[in-house]
Design an enzyme around this catalytic site. Structure first.
Site, short mmCIF file in Angstrom:
data_model
loop_
_atom_site.label_atom_id
_atom_site.label_comp_id
_atom_site.label_asym_id
_atom_site.label_seq_id
_atom_site.Cartn_x
_atom_site.Cartn_y
_atom_site.Cartn_z
N GLU A 154 0.86 -1.28 -0.23
CA GLU A 154 0.20 0.37 0.42
C GLU A 154 1.05 1.17 0.28
O GLU A 154 0.36 1.87 0.99
CB GLU A 154 -0.79 0.09 1.37
CG GLU A 154 -1.86 -0.78 1.03
CD GLU A 154 -2.83 -1.00 1.98
OE1 GLU A 154 -2.38 -0.53 2.85
OE2 GLU A 154 -4.07 -1.76 2.16
N GLU A 161 -5.42 -8.23 -0.43
CA GLU A 161 -6.34 -8.04 0.85
C GLU A 161 -7.95 -7.90 0.31
O GLU A 161 -8.10 -6.84 -0.09
CB GLU A 161 -5.72 -6.98 0.90
CG GLU A 161 -4.76 -6.66 2.37
CD GLU A 161 -4.11 -5.95 3.04
OE1 GLU A 161 -4.83 -5.22 3.39
OE2 GLU A 161 -2.59 -5.27 3.14
#
Length: 502
Positions: free
Chosen positions: A173, A292
């Protein structure tokens, strides 16, 4: 009763069922590792301190790959802290979750756990506070047989054979300003390219994942993928996608339609990747690692980390208790992932134990299955062979978030060797059962081998350590084949599985 129909035809093939679709995620976050997979105080702990009850549940869940060690955690992680004699390992502050990391579990322990659980490891490297050299050191430690500093150090720690990890995530991320070492797309793309190129000098056959957007709502979404892949296209195999969903302001109708957003997310990332492919006149395609995804109530108190001078070890964090509606949404997201099997080649339910997880434990005590355990376990066990594209005809309902959405969502898989065909379906109606009609004329001679539904008149029912079985998939006796057509009644707010065969 509302009515909906499907057409099944083996010619409508999307792509193979990929075992990596049924991956999960273990991060050093809250009680996922400590008192989750590792709990020497548990009566089920083995010689390495791993909970054998959790290992058994992981196998029952059908997990294929496990992403490790993060997540936000990895962007500040010094992997060297987690190797060697446990008594000499340092304790470190984990800035991602305002906790203390004791480093009792590191790469070697995780690899032993992974072997016991029958999962494939998916390792992430720190490209937040660290870079190329540290990634190379970790790769050498894990994958080189011997004769070098890091590989011989691994062998001295008891791992004679290399871990041979094939799949590696290049950071986590990095588009998020909450991430340690957050970078612009150009900054990250250059670093990821340099890291990937160097790692391939050690092992050219690695499968590498570049960081995509951490959510489709990010202001840089789309442009991030284009820029990052502009740098890394020749060096990586996948781009990641992350998405979390939750019921907001009592809007159950929109929540049950969460897969609509996942569909759009996948299709947008595919479009960005294929744009770069066209610009580069490349032959290979970049696929997605949806590493995710889950239901996560991010605004609840249990998702707020400690603060101030409180830096606990393994605090209770992100321990959402899932209800029936949450399980139906998880089923819908699995349908979306399977529906895009041509481009989604890997996925990781975040996470495995205690932290927004299908498996829960008490420290030193019991373990149990959450409601979300069941759709994942059924899909992992029963999806085989090829994914079939189904043509859904169903009434629409209006949602605040996604506009008009079909009340039925479904996908099917077929094993060409055995002919067994499985339909996975959700009924999004809040109040009405759905009469399902399936045209099976292209698959003659099929009969119902089994059918189950997960539902409850109270969609807010949640499992506990005392009762994790009152709401589990139960037989659906309405499913039957007559004259080449399957009929079944699907309860409101339900996850349904129908197995067909000769």
């Amino acid at each position: 009763m509302i009515h909906a129909s499907l057409i099944l035809d083996p010619a409508y093939r999307v792509g193979p069922v990929r075992r990596r679709t049924f991956g999960s995620f273990v991060e050093h976050l809250g009680r996922c590792v400590y008192s989750g997979i590792h709990d020497p105080a548990s009566s089920t702990a083995d010689a390495d301190g791993f909970r054998e009850d959790v290992i058994a549940l992981t196998r029952e869940l059908g997990v294929s790959t496990v992403r490790y060690p993060g997540g936000n955690f990895v962007s500040g992680y010094r992997w060297e802290d987690g190797i060697g004699p446990v008594e000499s390992r340092p304790r470190r502050l984990d800035l991602a979750w305002h906790s203390t990391e004791p480093n009792l579990v590191g790469v070697d322990e995780f690899m032993r756990w992974s072997a016991k659980a029958g999962t494939e490891p998916m390792m992430a490297v720190n490209l937040g506070t660290r870079g190329v050299q540290e990634a190379l050191d970790l790769l050498e430690y894990c994958n080189v047989e011997g004769g070098t500093y890091w590989s011989d150090l691994r062998r001295s720690h008891g791992a004679e054979l290399p871990h041979n990890i094939r799949m590696w995530c290049l950071g986590n991320e990095m588009d998020g300003p909450w991430q340690l070492g957050h970078k612009t797309a150009d900054e990250y793309g250059r670093l990821a390219e340099e890291t990937a190129r160097a790692m391939r000098m050690i092992d050219p056959d690695l499968e590498l994942v570049a960081c995509g957007s951490s959510a489709s709502s990010m202001p840089t979404f789309g442009e991030w993928e284009r820029t990052v892949l502009g740098h890394t296209y020749e060096q990586v195999d996948y781009v990641s996608a992350h998405a979390y969903y939750f019921e907001e302001d009592g809007d159950l109708g929109s929540f049950l339609a969460s897969a609509v957003d996942m569909d759009h997310f996948v299709e947008a990332v595919v479009a960005a990747a294929d744009l770069v492919r066209a610009q580069k006149k490349a032959t290979k395609r970049i696929h997605l690692s949806f590493d995710e995804w889950n239901v996560w109530y991010q605004h609840r108190a249990e998702s707020r980390p400690p603060s101030g001078t409180d830096w606990p070890v393994a605090p209770v964090l992100l321990e959402d208790r899932y209800n029936v509606a949450d399980a139906v949404v998880v089923g819908g997201l699995l349908i979306s992932l399977l529906r895009h099997t041509d481009r989604v080649h890997s996925a990781s339910l975040a996470q495995l134990v205690n932290v927004i997880a299908p498996i829960m434990t008490e420290p030193g005590g019991r373990s149990w299955r959450q409601t979300t355990f069941h759709p994942f376990a059924q899909a992992a066990a029963l999806a085989r062979g090829e994914v079939l594209r189904v043509e859904v005809q169903a009434p629409l309902y209006e949602t605040a978030r996604y506009g008009e959405v079909p009340l039925l969502d479904a996908v099917a898989t077929r094993d060409p060797e055995t002919g067994e065909t499985v339909i996975f379906a959700i009924n999004r109606s809040l109040t009405e059962p759905l009469a399902l009609d399936v045209d099976l004329r292209a698959l003659p001679g099929l009969r119902v081998l089994g059918a189950t539904s997960l539902s409850n008149p109270d969609h807010t029912w949640s499992a506990t350590a005392d009762d994790d079985s009152s709401v589990a998939p139960v037989a659906n006796a309405t499913a039957a084949v007559t004259d080449g057509r399957l009929g079944a009644s699907l309860p409101p707010v339900s996850w349904n599985v129908i197995r067909l065969g000769k």
